[in-house]
Design an enzyme around this catalytic site. Structure first.
Site, mmCIF file in Angstrom:
data_model
loop_
_atom_site.group_PDB
_atom_site.id
_atom_site.type_symbol
_atom_site.label_atom_id
_atom_site.label_comp_id
_atom_site.label_asym_id
_atom_site.label_seq_id
_atom_site.Cartn_x
_atom_site.Cartn_y
_atom_site.Cartn_z
ATOM 1 N N THR A 1 13.307 -38.502 -4.109
ATOM 2 C CA THR A 1 13.550 -39.850 -4.202
ATOM 3 C C THR A 1 12.234 -40.493 -4.730
ATOM 4 O OG1 THR A 1 15.103 -41.702 -3.903
ATOM 5 C CG2 THR A 1 13.375 -40.909 -2.133
ATOM 6 N N SER B 1 9.628 -47.430 -2.423
ATOM 7 C CA SER B 1 8.435 -47.852 -1.645
ATOM 8 C C SER B 1 8.755 -48.314 -0.306
ATOM 9 C CB SER B 1 7.819 -49.269 -2.387
ATOM 10 O OG SER B 1 9.060 -50.299 -2.487
ATOM 11 N N SER C 1 24.160 -68.891 20.472
ATOM 12 C CA SER C 1 25.055 -70.154 20.676
ATOM 13 C C SER C 1 24.319 -71.431 20.057
ATOM 14 C CB SER C 1 25.068 -70.559 22.329
ATOM 15 O OG SER C 1 23.913 -70.703 22.880
ATOM 16 N N GLY D 1 20.553 -56.127 -3.378
ATOM 17 C CA GLY D 1 19.380 -55.854 -4.261
ATOM 18 C C GLY D 1 20.113 -55.021 -5.545
ATOM 19 N N GLY D 2 19.874 -53.718 -5.090
ATOM 20 C CA GLY D 2 20.724 -52.711 -5.810
ATOM 21 C C GLY D 2 22.088 -52.573 -6.037
ATOM 22 N N GLY E 1 23.615 -51.098 -3.100
ATOM 23 C CA GLY E 1 24.218 -49.912 -2.424
ATOM 24 C C GLY E 1 24.932 -50.517 -1.073
ATOM 25 N N LYS F 1 17.585 -46.476 13.283
ATOM 26 C CA LYS F 1 16.587 -45.429 13.138
ATOM 27 C C LYS F 1 16.048 -45.723 11.830
ATOM 28 C CE LYS F 1 18.457 -41.344 15.728
ATOM 29 N NZ LYS F 1 18.742 -39.969 15.865
ATOM 30 N N LYS G 1 19.425 -48.232 5.748
ATOM 31 C CA LYS G 1 19.180 -47.130 4.718
ATOM 32 C C LYS G 1 19.205 -45.812 5.394
ATOM 33 C CE LYS G 1 18.034 -49.245 0.823
ATOM 34 N NZ LYS G 1 18.263 -48.936 -0.554
#
Length: 330
Positions: free
Chosen positions: A81, A84, A35, A185-186, A188, A54, A59
């Site tokens: 893959t 980082s 609130s 960012g990218g 997705g 999780k 991601k």
């Protein structure tokens, strides 16, 4: 036939299939409101808390969908893959769930907490120099040697379909949302959010939040083609990636606008969430709230969904982050 925005690979059906596929392996994360923050912003804000997901980040949705989508013969050689951070953890955990090998390329300067998490999920880590060329060349060698399936952190339709489930959950639970804001960012998560809204909630308008210190998407949106920012430096380290040829067409076609915020505004929003909501979120998550604060008039009186993308923050950096007082944003 594939349309320019990639809708042939991301359909109503493919999002529903991803949702059913990953449901046993992820959390349906809570949606919180506050609130005091609502009063300060002049809007009703609903935070989709993927920091409780999780691996501590959204991601896992895309990574799990990509791995679970693979046929048995491809799973036999494992998955690979470069990342980082959160995508590395997602692929490592997904591989463990289906009992296959995960090969993860991580820059040698990756945060120790994330390296230990990837190891804990049983993945094989190969370290490389902290640049994109080193990541890609190291990964190519591993894929050549092992035959593992490469799963891109964001420029992969299987990943995008998984990420689309986050906004779908948010909009289904909060009736009458006017806007959803996702970090970029990218792309997705944002492209998945856009396609989910496009198919299931067309009355909702989607904005993106981006740090000024990594403004690739804003530059691209202005020029109409993928651009790279000349200067890249921001506390929102999860948003340093550039757009992909699968994510960009969707973003270009469907996003309303990309809202830029600076690091001081991100830090201020982060402090506000810590103090008022008592939850741990990473800086990249807070470009959403920082955008609402900075562009108040866009959202005044509206119901706004904000995706808090993760909570994997380096606690040693909190002193630096909280040097900026939240009140400076108002």
């Amino acid at each position: 036939m594939v349309t320019p925005s990639g809708e042939a690979q991301i359909t109503r059906e493919s999002i529903l299939e991803a949702e059913a596929r990953i449901r046993p392996f992820i959390h349906k994360t809570p949606i919180l409101s506050n609130s005091t923050i609502n009063r300060l912003c002049g809007a009703e804000l609903f935070f989709k808390c993927e920091n409780f997901q999780k691996i501590g980040a959204f991601k896992i949705r895309g990574g799990m969908n990509a791995v679970l989508s693979l046929p048995t013969e491809k799973l036999a050689n494992g998955v690979a893959t470069h990342s980082s951070g959160n995508h590395a953890q997602a692929i490592a955990l997904a591989a463990r769930e289906v009992r296959t090998k995960a090969y993860i390329v991580m820059p040698e300067n990756s945060p120790k907490v994330k390296v230990e998490a990837v190891k804990g999920y049983g993945a094989e880590i190969t370290f490389c120099a902290p640049n994109q060329q080193a990541r890609e060349s190291t990964l190519e060698e591993i894929v050549r040697r092992t035959g593992a399936e490469f799963i891109h952190p964001y420029n992969d339709y299987r990943v995008i379909n998984g990420q689309a489930t986050c906004a779908k959950e948010l909009a289904e639970e909060v009736d009458g949302l006017n806007y959803i804001i996702a970090p970029i960012g990218g792309g997705g998560l944002l492209s998945g959010t856009l396609m989910s809204v496009h198919y299931f909630f067309p009355s909702i308008t989607v904005y993106a939040g981006e740090p000024e210190g990594a403004a690739d998407a804003a530059l691209s949106f202005k020029s109409g083609k993928i651009e790279k920012a000349a200067f890249v430096k921001t506390i929102a380290d999860g948003l340093l990636t550039t757009l992909g040829d699968k994510t960009w067409p969707i973003i270009k076609e469907h996003v309303k606008e990309i809202l830029l915020v600076d690091d001081a505004e991100i830090k201020s929003a982060m402090r506000l969430v810590y103090e008022r909501m008592k939850i741990i979120v990473e800086p990249s998550s807070l470009v959403t709230l920082a955008a609402v604060i900075k562009y108040k008039e866009l959202f005044r009186g509206a119901k706004v969904g904000l995706i808090l993308t993760g909570g994997n923050v380096d606690l040693a950096r909190l002193g630096e982050i909280f040097e900026v007082q939240a009140e400076k944003a108002f």
